[in-house]
Write an enzyme that holds these catalytic residues in place. Structure first.
Site, mmCIF file in Angstrom:
data_model
loop_
_atom_site.group_PDB
_atom_site.id
_atom_site.type_symbol
_atom_site.label_atom_id
_atom_site.label_comp_id
_atom_site.label_asym_id
_atom_site.label_seq_id
_atom_site.Cartn_x
_atom_site.Cartn_y
_atom_site.Cartn_z
ATOM 1 N N ALA A 41 3.095 -1.032 4.504
ATOM 2 C CA ALA A 41 3.425 0.189 3.771
ATOM 3 C C ALA A 41 4.575 -0.032 2.801
ATOM 4 O O ALA A 41 5.604 -0.571 3.149
ATOM 5 C CB ALA A 41 3.807 1.287 4.760
ATOM 6 N N CYS A 42 4.381 0.452 1.575
ATOM 7 C CA CYS A 42 5.371 0.256 0.516
ATOM 8 C C CYS A 42 6.714 0.923 0.837
ATOM 9 O O CYS A 42 7.766 0.351 0.630
ATOM 10 C CB CYS A 42 4.816 0.826 -0.788
ATOM 11 S SG CYS A 42 6.020 0.929 -2.104
ATOM 12 N N PHE A 43 6.660 2.166 1.366
ATOM 13 C CA PHE A 43 7.908 2.906 1.530
ATOM 14 C C PHE A 43 8.670 2.566 2.809
ATOM 15 O O PHE A 43 9.656 3.184 3.134
ATOM 16 C CB PHE A 43 7.660 4.419 1.439
ATOM 17 C CG PHE A 43 7.891 4.946 0.052
ATOM 18 C CD1 PHE A 43 9.083 5.549 -0.294
ATOM 19 C CD2 PHE A 43 6.930 4.792 -0.931
ATOM 20 C CE1 PHE A 43 9.314 6.014 -1.580
ATOM 21 C CE2 PHE A 43 7.143 5.246 -2.219
ATOM 22 C CZ PHE A 43 8.342 5.862 -2.545
ATOM 23 N N ALA A 97 0.827 -1.219 0.000
ATOM 24 C CA ALA A 97 0.000 0.000 0.000
ATOM 25 C C ALA A 97 0.858 1.264 0.000
ATOM 26 O O ALA A 97 1.922 1.319 0.609
ATOM 27 C CB ALA A 97 -0.916 -0.011 1.220
ATOM 28 N N LYS A 103 14.849 5.394 1.124
ATOM 29 C CA LYS A 103 14.150 5.202 -0.146
ATOM 30 C C LYS A 103 13.531 6.501 -0.660
ATOM 31 O O LYS A 103 12.797 7.175 0.039
ATOM 32 C CB LYS A 103 13.055 4.149 0.072
ATOM 33 C CG LYS A 103 12.292 3.745 -1.160
ATOM 34 C CD LYS A 103 11.552 2.458 -0.844
ATOM 35 C CE LYS A 103 10.515 2.096 -1.859
ATOM 36 N NZ LYS A 103 9.868 0.822 -1.536
#
Length: 269
Positions: free
Chosen positions: A149-151, A83, A165
């Site tokens: 969470a993607c990040f 996400a 990132k």
């Protein structure tokens, strides 16, 4: 493989989340059928929108009540990954036939080639110390438990500055074409992003926020000036054109792609 391929460039600016996802998918489908050229599309998001990966478990990972309270739509991407709250963000989407000049046919090679174009674009924008994170590298301080969470983690040739990132990306491959899209954070609202995810416990939740903050970087933090969307678009066009040679033409969606977009939007309602 064509020696001097045609590339179509679409600059869409900020748009609706569901529409953005439907357009990316339509271009991929058309390209897979041999009815669309290799395409670079640059766009943004007109309001905060949460996107979830193609096979991500929405009930487990997303706090739907918070999304509704804060009026944040949830859309499903056609690519994998976790996400991501799209808010202060610049997004690129690259679709190309398989095989294609200058792009290796396998997943890893294609990912690497596109990531190099992103790095060159960001260097042109003035970002220094960029590195590509290899698949085998874990982000320092990452917990073993996977965050929704993607990040909060870097993997797969993603792009970081000093271990944090800056750009996340995901890829989807069909038989005859692939789509890679990625997000470059221009600014961030960690608390808002974090509030939209579900965690198994309060401890996990606190750790999740810490990881999100300590493993993420935005363009506004690494650049002395605030780059606007237009400026960044210019650098991305330069970076991608230099990386992938060919005849680059500004373009828009074909009637076939528009029909596909319409059908995908109807399906996702």
């Amino acid at each position: 493989v064509v020696k001097n391929p045609t590339w179509r460039l679409i600059k869409d600016g900020p748009g609706d989340g569901r529409l953005n996802m439907a357009i990316d998918r339509a271009i991929l489908t058309a390209c897979d059928r041999g009815q669309a050229p290799a395409t670079l599309r640059l766009y943004g998001w007109d309001k905060p929108t949460l996107s979830i990966g193609y096979s991500q478990n929405e009930l487990r990972d997303v706090n739907k009540e918070q999304c509704e309270q804060r009026n944040i739509p949830v859309v499903r991407r056609f690519t994998g990954g976790r996400a991501l709250l799209h808010q202060h963000e610049f997004t690129y989407s690259l679709v190309a036939p398989i095989p294609h000049t200058g792009i290796p046919e396998n997943l890893a090679g294609a990912f690497c080639a596109v990531s190099k174009a992103v790095i060159l674009s960001l260097e042109k924008a003035g970002v220094a110390n960029l590195e590509m994170v290899g698949k085998e590298k874990r982000t320092p301080g990452m917990s073993r438990k996977r965050s929704p969470a993607c990040f909060s983690a870097s993997n797969h040739w993603e792009i970081s500055v000093e271990g944090k990132k800056l750009a996340g990306s995901a890829q989807r491959r069909l038989n005859g074409a692939f789509l890679q899209h990625g997000s470059i954070l221009m600014d961030k609202d960690y608390e808002l992003a974090h509030s939209l995810f579900r965690y198994s416990s309060e401890t996990e939740k606190n750790r999740g926020l810490k990881e999100l903050i300590s493993n993420t970087l935005t363009l506004n933090e690494v650049l002395p000036v605030n780059l606007g969307w237009e400026k960044l678009t210019h650098y991305f066009v330069e970076g991608f054109q230099k990386t992938f040679s060919g005849s680059w033409q500004p373009g828009s969606l074909s009637s076939l792609e528009k029909e596909l977009v319409k059908s995908y939007l109807e399906k996702s309602e």
